[in-house]
Design a protein around this motif. Structure first.
Motif, PDB file in Angstrom:
ATOM      1  N   LEU A   1     103.178  33.592  59.078  1.00  0.00           N
ATOM      2  CA  LEU A   1     102.874  33.549  60.501  1.00  0.00           C
ATOM      3  C   LEU A   1     101.940  32.383  60.824  1.00  0.00           C
ATOM      4  CD1 LEU A   1     102.397  37.368  61.209  1.00  0.00           C
ATOM      5  CD2 LEU A   1     104.357  35.946  61.844  1.00  0.00           C
ATOM      6  N   ALA A   2     101.012  32.074  59.926  1.00  0.00           N
ATOM      7  CA  ALA A   2     100.110  30.939  60.148  1.00  0.00           C
ATOM      8  C   ALA A   2     100.887  29.629  60.168  1.00  0.00           C
ATOM      9  CB  ALA A   2      99.034  30.908  59.071  1.00  0.00           C
ATOM     10  N   VAL A   3     101.854  29.477  59.277  1.00  0.00           N
ATOM     11  CA  VAL A   3     102.696  28.283  59.258  1.00  0.00           C
ATOM     12  C   VAL A   3     103.454  28.167  60.580  1.00  0.00           C
ATOM     13  CG1 VAL A   3     104.708  27.219  58.164  1.00  0.00           C
ATOM     14  CG2 VAL A   3     102.899  28.219  56.748  1.00  0.00           C
ATOM     15  N   ALA A   4     104.014  29.291  61.051  1.00  0.00           N
ATOM     16  CA  ALA A   4     104.738  29.280  62.321  1.00  0.00           C
ATOM     17  C   ALA A   4     103.804  28.946  63.483  1.00  0.00           C
ATOM     18  CB  ALA A   4     105.404  30.639  62.549  1.00  0.00           C
ATOM     19  N   ALA A   5     102.579  29.463  63.441  1.00  0.00           N
ATOM     20  CA  ALA A   5     101.615  29.199  64.513  1.00  0.00           C
ATOM     21  C   ALA A   5     101.236  27.721  64.559  1.00  0.00           C
ATOM     22  CB  ALA A   5     100.374  30.071  64.328  1.00  0.00           C
ATOM     23  N   GLU A   6     101.040  27.133  63.399  1.00  0.00           N
ATOM     24  CA  GLU A   6     100.721  25.709  63.365  1.00  0.00           C
ATOM     25  C   GLU A   6     101.874  24.890  63.939  1.00  0.00           C
ATOM     26  OE1 GLU A   6      98.105  23.467  60.339  1.00  0.00           O
ATOM     27  OE2 GLU A   6     100.138  23.362  59.508  1.00  0.00           O
ATOM     28  N   ALA A   7     103.100  25.250  63.594  1.00  0.00           N
ATOM     29  CA  ALA A   7     104.267  24.529  64.097  1.00  0.00           C
ATOM     30  C   ALA A   7     104.435  24.699  65.605  1.00  0.00           C
ATOM     31  CB  ALA A   7     105.523  24.999  63.368  1.00  0.00           C
ATOM     32  N   ALA A   8     104.010  25.857  66.128  1.00  0.00           N
ATOM     33  CA  ALA A   8     104.170  26.136  67.557  1.00  0.00           C
ATOM     34  C   ALA A   8     103.035  25.574  68.399  1.00  0.00           C
ATOM     35  CB  ALA A   8     104.271  27.644  67.784  1.00  0.00           C
ATOM     36  N   GLY A   9     102.033  24.970  67.763  1.00  0.00           N
ATOM     37  CA  GLY A   9     100.974  24.318  68.517  1.00  0.00           C
ATOM     38  C   GLY A   9      99.731  25.145  68.764  1.00  0.00           C
ATOM     39  N   TRP A  10      99.629  26.317  68.125  1.00  0.00           N
ATOM     40  CA  TRP A  10      98.410  27.106  68.264  1.00  0.00           C
ATOM     41  C   TRP A  10      97.277  26.419  67.505  1.00  0.00           C
ATOM     42  CZ3 TRP A  10      98.099  31.239  71.489  1.00  0.00           C
ATOM     43  CH2 TRP A  10      99.312  31.805  71.927  1.00  0.00           C
ATOM     44  N   ASP A  11      96.050  26.695  67.927  1.00  0.00           N
ATOM     45  CA  ASP A  11      94.880  26.044  67.337  1.00  0.00           C
ATOM     46  C   ASP A  11      94.234  26.858  66.221  1.00  0.00           C
ATOM     47  OD1 ASP A  11      94.827  23.706  69.048  1.00  0.00           O
ATOM     48  OD2 ASP A  11      94.214  25.061  70.661  1.00  0.00           O
ATOM     49  N   ALA A  12      94.489  28.158  66.168  1.00  0.00           N
ATOM     50  CA  ALA A  12      93.838  28.998  65.160  1.00  0.00           C
ATOM     51  C   ALA A  12      94.622  30.285  64.968  1.00  0.00           C
ATOM     52  CB  ALA A  12      92.396  29.327  65.573  1.00  0.00           C
ATOM     53  N   VAL A  13      94.419  30.900  63.816  1.00  0.00           N
ATOM     54  CA  VAL A  13      94.929  32.250  63.539  1.00  0.00           C
ATOM     55  C   VAL A  13      93.749  33.084  63.051  1.00  0.00           C
ATOM     56  CG1 VAL A  13      97.313  31.617  63.040  1.00  0.00           C
ATOM     57  CG2 VAL A  13      95.621  31.552  61.202  1.00  0.00           C
ATOM     58  N   PHE A  14      93.820  34.392  63.339  1.00  0.00           N
ATOM     59  CA  PHE A  14      92.701  35.268  63.019  1.00  0.00           C
ATOM     60  C   PHE A  14      93.194  36.554  62.350  1.00  0.00           C
ATOM     61  CE2 PHE A  14      91.404  32.622  66.524  1.00  0.00           C
ATOM     62  CZ  PHE A  14      90.099  32.264  66.210  1.00  0.00           C
ATOM     63  N   GLY A  15      92.399  37.021  61.397  1.00  0.00           N
ATOM     64  CA  GLY A  15      92.604  38.340  60.825  1.00  0.00           C
ATOM     65  C   GLY A  15      91.440  39.235  61.231  1.00  0.00           C
ATOM     66  N   TRP A  16      91.527  40.509  60.843  1.00  0.00           N
ATOM     67  CA  TRP A  16      90.410  41.404  61.156  1.00  0.00           C
ATOM     68  C   TRP A  16      90.044  42.193  59.916  1.00  0.00           C
ATOM     69  CZ3 TRP A  16      90.478  46.929  61.612  1.00  0.00           C
ATOM     70  CH2 TRP A  16      91.724  47.511  61.393  1.00  0.00           C
ATOM     71  N   GLU A  17      88.766  42.579  59.857  1.00  0.00           N
ATOM     72  CA  GLU A  17      88.245  43.229  58.664  1.00  0.00           C
ATOM     73  C   GLU A  17      88.348  44.749  58.786  1.00  0.00           C
ATOM     74  OE1 GLU A  17      85.024  42.087  56.388  1.00  0.00           O
ATOM     75  OE2 GLU A  17      84.881  40.038  57.159  1.00  0.00           O
ATOM     76  N   ALA A  18      89.029  45.344  57.837  1.00  0.00           N
ATOM     77  CA  ALA A  18      89.070  46.794  57.698  1.00  0.00           C
ATOM     78  C   ALA A  18      88.328  47.163  56.414  1.00  0.00           C
ATOM     79  CB  ALA A  18      90.512  47.291  57.621  1.00  0.00           C
ATOM     80  N   LEU A  19      87.717  48.357  56.399  1.00  0.00           N
ATOM     81  CA  LEU A  19      87.011  48.753  55.188  1.00  0.00           C
ATOM     82  C   LEU A  19      87.980  48.990  54.042  1.00  0.00           C
ATOM     83  CD1 LEU A  19      84.781  49.268  57.390  1.00  0.00           C
ATOM     84  CD2 LEU A  19      83.899  50.993  55.828  1.00  0.00           C
ATOM     85  N   TRP A  20      89.148  49.496  54.383  1.00  0.00           N
ATOM     86  CA  TRP A  20      90.161  49.748  53.364  1.00  0.00           C
ATOM     87  C   TRP A  20      91.502  49.306  53.941  1.00  0.00           C
ATOM     88  CZ3 TRP A  20      93.857  54.120  52.644  1.00  0.00           C
ATOM     89  CH2 TRP A  20      94.453  54.078  51.373  1.00  0.00           C
ATOM     90  N   GLY A  21      92.052  48.241  53.391  1.00  0.00           N
ATOM     91  CA  GLY A  21      93.294  47.698  53.920  1.00  0.00           C
ATOM     92  C   GLY A  21      93.446  46.261  53.467  1.00  0.00           C
TER      93      GLY A  21
ATOM     94  N   ASP B   1      92.760  42.547  53.007  1.00  0.00           N
ATOM     95  CA  ASP B   1      91.540  41.746  53.053  1.00  0.00           C
ATOM     96  C   ASP B   1      91.844  40.461  53.821  1.00  0.00           C
ATOM     97  OD1 ASP B   1      89.507  39.813  52.444  1.00  0.00           O
ATOM     98  OD2 ASP B   1      88.884  41.081  50.776  1.00  0.00           O
ATOM     99  N   PRO B   2      91.222  40.260  54.997  1.00  0.00           N
ATOM    100  CA  PRO B   2      91.577  39.090  55.806  1.00  0.00           C
ATOM    101  C   PRO B   2      91.217  37.779  55.123  1.00  0.00           C
ATOM    102  CG  PRO B   2      89.601  40.111  56.671  1.00  0.00           C
ATOM    103  CD  PRO B   2      90.132  41.033  55.617  1.00  0.00           C
TER     104      PRO B   2
END
Length: 268
Positions: free
Chosen positions: A6-26, A28-29
């Motif tokens: 998805l990050a590769v696709a986002a870069e190709a589509a012109g987005w400036d950043a990608v983000f993950g989120w932190e879960a205690l169990w799940g 790891d962003p």
């Protein structure tokens, strides 16, 4: 890994950043962001967000510095108190809002100090750090520190002052009593919070570039309206548009995200 794809696709589509989120169990962003860093060149990599009060700041300093060097300075660290939820309380007790706020402030102190390099000492209520010359890591690429965005509650001076010392504001708005679910915040309130944080930064003596981050869910069926809204937000002082959807539960989350990514950012 899906996140890296998805990050590769986002870069190709012109987005400036990608983000993950932190879960205690799940997932790891930071591992996902590292995988994305290895397959991209330009796009920035961050968390939305990291609940700093539950992280040891020296561990987080190590993780973020390592990724910042690996990605050639592309890390954005989003920090907040963290919303208490069953996935948190299943593993850790709530220490109370006052304690979490203290840990938040001290965590920022230690993070900023360690990123700046040695010698660094700190003597807080919760954290104590002594200078060390043991196996010193290389510094982050970003200087004077890794870009840090911080949650700030509109109208709450202590919360907004915490965000003012960072590099960007993740605005949080007081909820009206009796209102349930997600309610869109009008552009006028975004303009108000942008004005509030900039005036507070000037009062506290902070200078330099500063981000104010909008988060919402774009309507892909009406791109013209989304571009118009982006133009209004930019005029109101907003510097980043984050497209996110915390409400939907699509049958195929990866396909759903890919569709949104490939639609591209609603640039003004």
């Amino acid at each position: 890994m899906e996140f890296a794809d998805l990050a590769v696709a986002a870069e190709a589509a012109g987005w400036d950043a990608v983000f993950g989120w932190e879960a205690l169990w799940g997932n790891d962003p930071w591992i996902s962001l590292t995988a994305a860093a290895m397959r991209t060149e330009r796009i920035r990599l961050g968390t939305m967000l990291t609940p700093l009060p539950r992280r040891k700041p020296w561990d987080l300093a190590s993780t973020t510095t390592t990724l910042d060097r690996l990605s050639n300075g592309r890390v954005i660290l989003g920090v907040g108190m963290g919303a208490l939820h069953p996935g948190w309380l299943a593993f850790e007790r709530d220490q109370g809002r006052r304690t979490r706020a203290e840990l938040f402030d001290e965590g920022l102190d230690v993070l900023f100090g360690l990123w700046a390099g040695q010698p660094f000492a700190y003597d807080g209520k919760h954290y104590q750090v002594q200078p060390t010359d043991f196996e010193l890591p290389l510094p982050p690429v970003q200087q004077p520190r890794i870009t840090t965005w911080c949650v700030g509650l509109q109208g709450a001076r202590k919360s907004m002052a915490r965000a003012a010392r960072c590099d960007g504001l993740l605005p949080n708005f007081p909820r009206d009593p009796g209102i349930e679910g997600v309610v869109p915040v009008p552009v006028e309130r975004w303009a108000d919070v942008a004005r509030e944080i900039r005036e507070l930064r000037a009062e506290l003596g902070f200078t330099g570039n500063y981000d104010i981050v909008y988060e919402g869910t774009a309507d892909l069926s009406d791109p013209a309206a989304e571009r118009e809204q982006a133009t209004e937000l930019a005029a109101a002082g907003i510097t980043w548009w984050l497209d996110s959807d915390w409400e939907s539960a699509p049958a195929d989350p990866i396909a759903y995200q890919l569709e949104r990514i490939e639609a591209g950012p609603p640039r003004p």
